[in-house]
Design an enzyme around this catalytic site. Structure first.
Site, mmCIF file in Angstrom:
data_model
loop_
_atom_site.group_PDB
_atom_site.id
_atom_site.type_symbol
_atom_site.label_atom_id
_atom_site.label_comp_id
_atom_site.label_asym_id
_atom_site.label_seq_id
_atom_site.Cartn_x
_atom_site.Cartn_y
_atom_site.Cartn_z
ATOM 1 N N ARG A 145 0.754 -0.854 0.149
ATOM 2 C CA ARG A 145 -0.340 0.196 -0.109
ATOM 3 C C ARG A 145 0.615 1.456 0.051
ATOM 4 N NH1 ARG A 145 -3.242 -1.356 3.613
ATOM 5 N NH2 ARG A 145 -5.011 -2.061 2.567
ATOM 6 N N ALA A 146 1.906 1.441 0.762
ATOM 7 C CA ALA A 146 2.658 2.311 0.905
ATOM 8 C C ALA A 146 2.933 2.707 -0.605
ATOM 9 C CB ALA A 146 3.974 2.321 1.832
#
Length: 682
Positions: free
Chosen positions: A275-276
């Site tokens: 997700r980062a």
């Protein structure tokens, strides 16, 4: 409706404003978490953002804000016929930390569903926030069951309401914005990861800036509409810039080179999951659009990292958020494009002509040290012995203690502890420690509802309605159900407790470097309290008195910081420590009577100083027992000869004694050690 404070009138807080504006440009960034001390315009900025958001087109009369261009086929108010939409301002919906589940997701009329087969649904806050902003002030204080619902909605873009086989689904895509004061405790990692960006805010230390803040606030309070009118031109210009950036956003190019820098940065800082990487890519694209460029640059990637990564690097609540900016610059340089004319044998000490010493354009989190905590070193020789240590052989003698104050020692490595629970059935705040009557958990029975029905006990409802069917003129296969027949399910789950640590910091505890192991044990218990959603407090005693090192709080990392700097030395006023703990618990019972306390006394059981110290400690312990406080004594006595004083103290308290070794979850003494309450000990 009150006039909101203009966004453009906010003084300073560049990081806060940038994080909010990037989400206005690209809602796909995923929201923003604003961390900072009280009184730093966190809530003011979030509420002011709503006036800058572009209007949204909705289906007329739809309570779920369906887009007329692509209405939700499963909308409870649908299906929607083709019709021209109407425009309205984007909503900012505030979720109170004490809201009920029905207020968040909506309420289903169970009586009509059972008797008429009608899905009568009253939308909740998630429906109101669809295609707008969902704002949670003090998000770290949100109850766990609401956090779970938010996580589900954020992951699926929809909200599901289930009541005994009857379900309603509606779209729920919103911009999640939260504010929090870290002193009140940290967020669950799952929810923390759902925020795309995080920014740290603090009050300015510049006198002129603080004067301007006060001047503008007083002017706004005196005449909100007039103040807003004076800033109308700046607001209009900013609103137009957001619209222009939104229009440019689809044309921004994210090249392979900067994409490689994003991936290398996330890998270098060992963030969990992917997700980062996605958030960084979207943030860098939004930064380029905000600057009016159609291509992402390395500076955009650097800025995106400062906004998207700090809160994803925390491994436990004692780690400080932030990034090592030198490491960030090095990673970006290594992953960036290399010029063919660079001489590898003669590295340029300043290849960028000044590099990023100016912070790379501002924004993000201020420079901080790496998140890993570096334990303080001992003050003596190579093994960390302190020069004030008593001669070998004397410290463990009964009644002896080192009189001189010693410098704080580093704590040993924390470990997973056994679960210490309060006996009985409580009714406190939701958590994960002791048994309690809760709205969530396993069903244990049924009762008549008090107020609105939230959890139907279907079998009990049918059983209550069945004897009256003939008298009610039942005809056909349907069941005639009336409100008096409805039964609320009673459920049992877990609650969070107030864990009050009473730590012996006297000279006897400092002997033979035992304090390092003691701090490691307390640190382990603090980590366990964080995971179980407890409040914690810290009382220490040494010399001639006891003190409240940390009043009860949800901030476990604050307790860890106080513990780390705890000095030792002097006599052992055990009675003073127990009496100070009694005062703390008495006040907390008045503040929060439903939260049950757990007293954790960390000591070797010695009591010295003053007349009859042992008798005084016994009377103080029996005072806790008389009020029914659950307690456990962590026995820190070491050496070949043990006096068993901690065990005697536990008997006086009506609690349980465990050694440091028994406290470990992987010890052979068992998996769980329940605390014995006063009155149940015998």
């Amino acid at each position: 409706m009150s006039t909101p404070y203009p966004f453009t009138a906010i003084v300073g807080q560049d990081d806060l404003r940038l994080g909010l504006l990037l989400n206005a440009v690209s809602p796909a960034v995923g929201g923003v978490l604003v961390r900072g001390e009280k009184g730093t315009a966190k809530s003011t900025a979030v509420r002011a953002l709503a006036a800058l958001m572009p209007e949204v087109a909705v289906v007329p009369g739809c309570r779920f804000s369906c887009d007329p261009a692509s209405p939700d086929p499963a909308c409870p108010d649908g299906p929607h016929a083709e019709a021209a939409g109407v425009s309205r301002a984007a909503r900012t919906v505030e979720l109170p930390v004490g809201a009920s589940e029905d207020r968040l997701v909506g309420a289903l009329d169970i009586e009509r569903a059972l008797s008429e087969g009608v899905k009568a649904f009253e939308p909740g806050l998630l429906a109101d926030a669809h295609r707008g902003i969902l704002y949670v002030d003090e998000v770290n204080l949100l109850h766990d069951h609401l956090v779970d619902l938010l996580l589900d909605a954020a992951a699926m873009g929809a909200s599901y309401v289930e009541r005994e086989g009857v379900s309603v689904r509606h779209a729920a895509r919103f911009l999640l914005v939260g504010t929090m004061n870290p002193e009140e405790g940290e967020l669950r990692p799952q929810l923390l990861d759902r925020f795309g960006l995080t920014v740290e805010v603090a009050a300015s230390r510049d006198t002129d800036e603080r004067v301007e803040v006060v001047r503008r606030r007083l002017a706004y309070d005196d005449d909100p509409e007039g103040f807003a009118a004076r800033w109308a031109e700046e607001e209009s210009a900013l609103r137009q810039r957001i619209a222009d950036a939104r229009a440019l956003l689809p044309r921004v190019v994210l090249g392979d080179g900067v994409l490689r820098q994003i991936a290398a940065t996330c890998a270098a800082f060992e963030v969990d999951g992917m997700r980062a990487d996605i958030v960084m890519a979207r943030t860098a694209t939004a930064l380029a659009a905000w600057a009016g460029r159609d291509e992402v640059t390395a500076d955009d990637v650097r800025q995106a990292a400062l906004l998207a990564l700090p809160h994803r690097r925390r491994r436990n609540p004692f780690d400080a958020p932030g990034l090592d900016e030198d490491k960030l610059d090095q990673t970006l340089d290594e992953a960036g494009p290399q010029d063919d004319h660079d001489d590898d044998d003669q590295p340029d000490p300043d290849p960028d002509g000044g590099g990023n010493d100016d912070g790379g354009g501002g924004g993000g989190v201020p420079p901080q040290a790496d998140g890993d905590r570096t334990p303080p070193q001992g003050q003596g020789g190579e093994d960390g012995d302190t020069p004030s240590q008593a001669p070998e052989g004397t410290p463990d003698a009964p009644g002896r203690s080192t009189g001189a104050e010693q410098q704080p020692v580093a704590s040993a490595e924390p470990f997973r502890t056994k679960m210490l629970s309060v006996p009985g059935l409580g009714e406190g705040a939701a958590g994960r420690r002791s048994r309690a009557r809760t709205e969530h958990g396993r069903t244990t029975g049924a009762r008549r509802p008090q107020g609105s029905l939230t959890k139907l006990h279907l079998a009990a409802t049918v059983q209550a309605a069945a004897p009256h069917q003939r008298a009610r003129g039942r005809a056909g296969r349907g069941l005639v159900v009336r409100r008096d027949d409805l039964r609320q399910a009673t459920r049992e789950g877990r609650e969070g407790n107030l864990v009050l640590f009473v730590v012996d910091a006297s000279g006897s505890m400092a002997a033979r470097q035992r304090m390092s192991a003691v701090k490691g044990a307390v640190l382990s218990l603090l980590l366990d309290a964080y995971q179980r959603r407890d409040k914690v407090g810290l009382v220490t005693f040494r010399g001639k008195e006891a003190e409240v090192a940390l009043p009860p709080t949800s901030s476990v990392d604050a307790a860890a910081a106080r513990l780390e700097s705890l000095p030792t030395g002097g006599r052992t006023p055990l009675a003073a420590g127990l009496l100070k703990a009694h005062d703390v618990l008495r006040v907390e019972r008045l503040r929060d009577p439903s939260r049950r306390p757990l007293l954790v006394v960390v000591t070797d059981g010695r009591a010295t100083g003053g007349p009859e110290p042992v008798a005084l400690a016994g009377r103080a312990a029996r005072l806790h027992r008389s009020e029914g406080a659950a307690s456990v004594v962590v026995d820190c006595e070491s050496g070949y000869v043990r006096l068993g004083l901690a065990g005697e103290l536990a008997r006086e308290l009506g609690g349980t004694a465990v050694t440091l070794d028994e406290l470990r979850a992987d010890s052979i003494a068992g998996l769980v050690k329940d605390v014995t309450a006063a009155g149940r000990a015998a």
